[in-house]
Design a protein around this motif. Structure first.
Motif, short mmCIF file in Angstrom:
data_model
loop_
_atom_site.label_atom_id
_atom_site.label_comp_id
_atom_site.label_asym_id
_atom_site.label_seq_id
_atom_site.Cartn_x
_atom_site.Cartn_y
_atom_site.Cartn_z
N UNK A 16 3.07 -15.40 9.61
CA UNK A 16 4.49 -15.17 9.36
C UNK A 16 4.69 -13.91 8.53
N UNK A 17 3.66 -13.44 7.88
CA UNK A 17 3.79 -12.28 7.01
C UNK A 17 3.16 -11.04 7.60
N UNK A 18 2.93 -11.07 8.92
CA UNK A 18 2.27 -9.91 9.54
C UNK A 18 3.29 -8.88 9.90
N UNK A 19 3.74 -8.18 8.88
CA UNK A 19 4.68 -7.10 9.14
C UNK A 19 3.92 -5.79 9.29
N UNK A 20 4.62 -4.78 9.79
CA UNK A 20 4.00 -3.47 9.93
C UNK A 20 4.05 -2.81 8.57
N UNK A 21 2.87 -2.64 7.98
CA UNK A 21 2.84 -2.13 6.61
C UNK A 21 2.72 -0.63 6.56
N UNK A 22 3.48 -0.05 5.68
CA UNK A 22 3.41 1.39 5.47
C UNK A 22 2.99 1.59 4.03
N UNK A 49 7.60 -5.41 -1.81
CA UNK A 49 7.52 -4.86 -0.47
C UNK A 49 8.92 -4.63 0.06
N UNK A 50 9.14 -3.51 0.70
CA UNK A 50 10.46 -3.31 1.28
C UNK A 50 10.60 -4.10 2.57
N UNK A 51 11.80 -4.08 3.12
CA UNK A 51 11.98 -4.70 4.43
C UNK A 51 11.21 -3.90 5.45
N UNK A 52 10.44 -4.59 6.27
CA UNK A 52 9.60 -3.88 7.22
C UNK A 52 9.85 -4.39 8.62
N UNK A 53 9.36 -3.63 9.58
CA UNK A 53 9.47 -4.08 10.96
C UNK A 53 8.48 -5.23 11.17
N UNK A 54 8.87 -6.13 12.02
CA UNK A 54 8.02 -7.28 12.29
C UNK A 54 6.85 -6.88 13.16
N UNK A 55 5.67 -7.34 12.77
CA UNK A 55 4.51 -7.09 13.60
C UNK A 55 4.40 -8.16 14.68
N UNK A 56 3.37 -8.05 15.52
CA UNK A 56 3.21 -9.03 16.60
C UNK A 56 3.01 -10.44 16.09
N UNK A 57 2.36 -10.57 14.92
CA UNK A 57 2.17 -11.92 14.37
C UNK A 57 3.48 -12.61 14.11
N UNK A 58 4.47 -11.85 13.61
CA UNK A 58 5.76 -12.45 13.30
C UNK A 58 6.44 -12.93 14.59
N UNK A 59 6.33 -12.14 15.65
CA UNK A 59 6.97 -12.57 16.90
C UNK A 59 6.35 -13.84 17.44
N UNK A 60 4.98 -13.93 17.37
CA UNK A 60 4.33 -15.16 17.81
C UNK A 60 4.80 -16.33 16.97
N UNK A 103 13.95 1.18 2.92
CA UNK A 103 12.97 1.12 1.84
C UNK A 103 13.34 0.14 0.74
N UNK A 104 14.52 -0.46 0.85
CA UNK A 104 14.87 -1.44 -0.17
C UNK A 104 14.48 -2.83 0.32
N UNK A 105 14.25 -3.70 -0.64
CA UNK A 105 13.90 -5.07 -0.29
C UNK A 105 15.14 -5.93 -0.48
N UNK A 106 15.92 -6.11 0.59
CA UNK A 106 17.18 -6.83 0.38
C UNK A 106 17.24 -8.22 0.96
N UNK A 107 16.57 -8.47 2.07
CA UNK A 107 16.69 -9.80 2.68
C UNK A 107 15.42 -10.59 2.39
N UNK A 158 15.60 -12.91 11.59
CA UNK A 158 16.50 -12.18 12.49
C UNK A 158 17.40 -11.22 11.71
N UNK A 159 17.97 -11.74 10.60
CA UNK A 159 18.85 -10.88 9.79
C UNK A 159 18.06 -9.73 9.18
N UNK A 160 16.82 -10.05 8.76
CA UNK A 160 15.98 -9.00 8.16
C UNK A 160 15.70 -7.88 9.14
N UNK A 161 15.36 -8.26 10.36
CA UNK A 161 15.06 -7.24 11.36
C UNK A 161 16.31 -6.47 11.72
N UNK A 162 17.43 -7.17 11.78
CA UNK A 162 18.71 -6.51 12.06
C UNK A 162 19.01 -5.47 11.00
#
Lengths: 205, 805
Positions: free
Chosen positions: B459-465, B474-485, B552-556, B531-535
């Protein structure tokens, strides 16, 4: 031992003498439970059950590492636990910001004691159930006073259940006969409950 | 006739908890009472206080002032007389206070009497906390037993087994001491055959646990099944269910609760923990005479014990007290509030010292983050509230329909088979999906978790920069494939849990529904949160996001959405308000999230109330026909007492007993021919002026006792309920004086009294029956059952569904 246990254990033989069997076994179990739970709760934890665990991810050219150390909760932070510090002095703060330190404690004695208590209670209940189902009917068959348990429908309509108290009323003073009487009463209660819940569905559906 | 046999059965049932008195048919076997410890002297003070507001300092030398075992006690499945119990307690207290001035010993006795309540609370807290610790540790271990075994000591579960392993950073999730079943049996853990073997062992263990649970329940304590909260609500409103809070029920419920939870069924342990705590309370009441003999005082103790139960279930003492106040208790005096809080604190403290989850947490899913939230996020929170309300109403409707089917059709005849089939289906469907394979508490814990750098779950497999990483935030990041699964697996888990819980709650094993509802809500919340985070991440330039959620902000925080969703679903099912919010805020340890939680809880309650009026516990009370007079509903119809009272127009006239002109034989005939639980006593049949009210059980016991023990009482003896009996010719048999069992102050209303007031009187005073007079003469009687039937009729429900007296 707990002070409560020191009070309760001398009372146990007196309780055993006075109380009937079906009330003894759960009461004894409860007492045993309470007393065996006390020492683990108060037991001093062995040194291997407390630790401060710091996980530090890879930083620049340093690989990730896990540090364990037995410190108190106040000292559980990166500066006290990460030794030897892999980065020079001016980088320490940046490195420590990445590390996650958690204070963990547990009591292995408690866990072992509780699991063993639980398994023994389950085992005792299973044995008792096997005894009631298999051995008890064989013992009771020659006894003329006791009504077999599966004839309860006939017993309800006839007044024969009213006859059951009379053998007990004939001054059953010996411990064994009192235990028998209590066990019969308990069995009837469970029958009654089973009828209410499972057969007539009056409660707990 | 069912009722007749039922009555006889209830005469013969006795528990070793209560007074050991067997009444076979209509005769009292007093010889049984000799098996018990002798009645203590305090009972001597009691019998003269029987009959409610009677003058307790009567100095009459009445033979029957001697205490009779059984007078003043209640039959099984009957309602207690609150007024009588409370006045008995006041009399007892008055006597102790008066005597305390006499000697030091009496003074000590009065002091110890005052302290006995607090000592009892302390003991209840200790016992409830210890049992909760036992349940937590055993359930945690047995849940992991389905997957494997720890070689370092079979009593360790997965987490504790891996505690000691010295791993490197890259291998920190591997654990050589823990062997899954396929590793143990085959020697290797990968591959199709190993997977099938693991699957098979999982299903086998699940089936074994649940079968053992249902056999133990059926064999030893049939009252231990179900949640327990509807029955405890009914008991606390004044109903008597002998054996429901007994020793065997306690032992079996504790043991089978662990088995049921470990078998992977979709149920929780919070509701049964309330039952376990109330059993502890009831059992410990027997150590104190003040609580053993008085049913009303005992119910105060049970309210406090229920608070302790919820407190250890959630680690929320204040929430526990509020839950007891709002959901479980009927009368909750202020003194009980303080004592409940004490019991809840002691229980929570005891559990903390046993430390079942390590780190002094009391609940597996304790939330440790304090991220801020933005006002605009209230929109998704309210959406979650609406979802919670809809799901709650749907669940209640379907669960009640299924339980009704179990009650009335052949499905109810095979409880063991039903448990077997449901467990098999649950286990077979649960294993393939990782999120249903883990225990529900662990699932909730993972969903509540805020992802950090070092979290390696799917659930925490986001694309890390890593360049933009500053410290641990951690800022809001794009979801990696793990999150989609994880998302589609969670969606499947949601659907499965929504449907399987309907069939699980109410089975013949201990089952709670707090945890499954929270799981459903948490899954829905997390899905919406991601969903809201990715949006927000992909469209951070939209007007609604640009103000507060720049790149770059961590809001959701999706974990917060999971929490709010859990609260919404729980509120939708149970219709809890204050207690829910307080429990959730005690779980999070801070006031930051009170506004979202309240918004979601309120929305879900409104939506659910719009669809159906009752919460799950009230619905089950109505399904089982318990005589529970709802204290929260307003009675708004314009009927009057004469419309509800019995006898109705075409019925035979009211069965009364005259005060001094009936013989023993007449009274016995009345008692055997009718099944009423009490009879009014009038001056004479002609005048029908009311003297008092006498209870059936007291009558039977007194007459039987008099026939056996008193000289000269025969069938033609006159029974006299007054102080001064009329003089009789010397040749007639001696008079039986039963003044001591007569209640001289029964409650009366006139026939024109509106039913609103009558219902209010029943609720506020806890009456069992109320006499109706017209112009001063006795006209009829209204019992609690009549009131309940009338309410049901007015609400267009089936009045015959009220089963018990």
């Amino acid at each position: 031992l707990c002070p409560v246990c020191e009070f309760l254990f001398p009372q146990a033989p007196m309780m055993l003498a006075q109380c009937s069997w079906n009330s003894v076994s759960p009461v004894v179990l409860l007492v045993l439970l309470g007393c065996l739970l006390c020492p683990p709760a108060e037991a001093s934890k062995s040194s291997e059950d407390i630790r401060c665990k710091c996980i530090c991810p890879p930083y620049r050219n340093i690989s990730g590492h896990i540090y364990n150390k037995n410190v108190s909760q106040k000292d559980c932070n990166c500066l006290h636990v990460v030794e030897p510090m892999p980065v020079p002095g001016n980088d320490v703060e940046a490195y420590c910001l990445l590390c996650e330190c958690k204070y963990e404690e547990r009591s292995t004695t408690t866990i072992k004691v509780i699991i063993i208590i639980y398994l023994s209670v389950v085992g005792a209940l299973l044995l008792y159930m096997a005894f009631l189902v298999l051995v008890d009917p064989l013992i009771r068959k020659p006894d003329a006073y006791t009504q077999p348990l599966h004839n309860e429908e006939e017993n309800e309509d006839s007044r024969s259940l009213g006859a059951v108290p009379t053998p007990a009323g004939a001054r059953a003073n010996t411990v064994l006969e009192r235990v028998e009487g209590a066990q019969q009463r308990w069995k009837r209660q469970v029958q009654e409950q089973r009828k209410t819940v499972f057969d007539r569905h009056k409660m707990l559906s | 006739m069912d009722q007749k046999g039922y009555r006889r059965g209830s005469f013969q049932s006795s528990t070793s908890d209560e007074d050991m008195l067997e009444i076979a048919g209509a005769s009292v076997d007093l010889s049984m009472a000799d098996d018990d410890p002798p009645l203590d002297r305090e009972m001597g003070g009691f019998s003269s206080y029987n009959g409610g507001g009677m003058n307790g300092t009567s100095t009459m030398m009445d033979f029957l002032e001697e205490p009779l075992p059984g007078v003043g006690t209640y039959e099984d499945f009957n309602t207690i007389d609150w007024v009588r119990e409370k006045s008995r307690d006041r009399d007892r207290h008055r006597e102790i206070t008066n005597r305390s001035k006499e000697s030091t010993w009496a003074l000590l006795h009065s002091v110890s009497d005052a302290f006995s309540g607090w000592l009892l609370m302390l003991l209840i807290g200790l016992l409830a906390g210890s049992l909760a610790g036992l349940i937590d540790i055993s359930a945690h271990w047995m849940t992991d037993l389905k997957e494997g075994v720890c070689l370092a000591g079979f009593w360790f579960n997965h987490e504790h087994c891996c505690w000691k392993s010295n791993t490197t950073f890259t291998d920190r999730d591997k654990c050589p001491e823990w062997k899954s079943w396929s590793q143990l049996i085959l020697g290797y853990g990968e591959g199709a055959f190993a997977y099938i073997l693991n699957y098979f062992m999982y299903v086998v263990w699940a089936l074994m646990f649940s079968l053992l649970a249902v056999l133990l329940v059926k064999g030893f304590a049939p009252y231990a099944c179900g949640s327990g909260i509807p029955e405890i609500k009914t008991i606390l409103s004044g109903f008597i269910i002998r054996g429901y809070l007994g020793k065997w029920t306690l032992v079996i419920k504790t043991i089978t609760l662990v088995l049921a939870v470990s078998s992977g069924l979709s149920l929780g342990k919070e509701g049964p923990l309330v039952h376990v705590a109330c059993c502890c309370g009831n059992i410990l009441c027997h150590l104190f005479t003040k609580y053993r003999k008085n049913e009303a005082k005992r119910r105060e103790v049970l309210s406090a014990a229920a608070a302790a139960g919820v407190s250890v279930a959630f680690g929320a003492p204040i929430g526990g007290v509020l839950f007891s106040l709002e959901e479980v208790s009927y009368y909750f005096p202020l003194k009980t509030l303080w004592r409940s809080f004490f019991a809840a604190l002691v229980a929570a403290f005891t559990l903390r010292s046993i430390n079942p989850f390590g780190n002094s947490r009391l609940v597996l899913f304790y939330v440790e983050f304090h991220m801020p939230w933005h006002l605009l996020e209230l929109v998704p929170f309210i959406l979650l509230g609406i979802f919670g309300g809809l799901w709650g109403a749907f669940f209640i409707r379907s669960n009640i329909a299924w339980c009704r089917r179990r009650k009335t059709t052949r499905l109810g005849k095979y409880p063991v088979l039903e448990v077997f089939v449901v467990t098999a289906i649950t286990a077979i469907l649960a294993f393939p999906n990782e999120y249903t394979r883990m225990s529900t508490s662990e699932l909730i814990s993972e969903l509540f978790n805020d992802c950090g750098i070092l979290d390696s779950s799917k659930l925490c497999e986001y694309v890390n920069d890593f360049n933009s990483t500053k410290g641990d935030d951690l800022p809001d990041r794009a979801a990696g494939p793990g999150v989609y699964t994880a998302m589609w697996q969670l969606a499947l888990a949601l659907i499965m849990k929504v449907f399987i819980t309907i069939f699980t709650f109410g089975m013949k094993v201990p089952s709670g529904l707090f945890i499954p509802s929270m799981a459903v809500g948490a899954i829905a919340g997390r899905l919406l949160g991601v969903a809201v985070e990715q949006l927000a991440f992909y469209h951070h330039d939209w007007a609604i996001f640009s103000g507060w959620c720049s790149q770059g902000a961590d809001c959701i925080t999706p974990g917060l959405y999971a929490m709010v969703g859990a609260a919404a679903c729980l509120g939708g099912v149970t219709r809890m308000t204050v207690s829910l919010v307080v429990i959730m805020f005690e779980l999070t340890g801070g006031l930051e999230y009170i506004v979202p939680l309240m918004a979601a809880a309120m929305t879900s309650k409104w939506v659910a109330d719009a669809i159906g009026r009752e919460g799950i516990y009230d619905a089950h009370i109505r399904l089982n026909g318990y005589p529970f007079l709802e204290a929260k509903e307003e009675f708004s119809h314009k009927t009057r007492a004469m419309d509800v009272m019995r006898p109705r127009k075409n019925d035979p006239p009211l069965t009364v007993i005259t005060q001094d002109s009936m013989t023993v034989e007449d009274v016995e005939t009345i008692v055997t021919k009718t099944t009423y639980s009490g009879y009014p006593v009038v001056v004479s049949r002609a005048s029908q002026r009311l003297v008092g009210f006498v209870l059936r059980r007291d009558l039977i016991i007194s007459i039987e006792n008099a026939r056996k023990k008193q000289d000269g009482i025969v069938s033609t003896s006159i029974i006299c309920f007054t102080d001064y009996c009329p003089p009789l010719p010397p040749s007639s048999p001696s008079v039986l004086k039963l003044r001591s069992i007569l209640d001289l102050s029964p409650f009366t209303v006139t026939d024109e009294t509106p039913m609103e007031i009558v219902v209010d009187i029943f609720r506020k005073l806890g009456l069992r029956q109320c006499l109706v007079t017209h112009n001063g003469k006795l006209l009829g009687i209204i019992t609690k059952k009549d009131v309940l039937k009338h309410i049901a009729q007015m609400a267009n429900q089936d009045p015959d569904s009220i089963l018990f007296n």
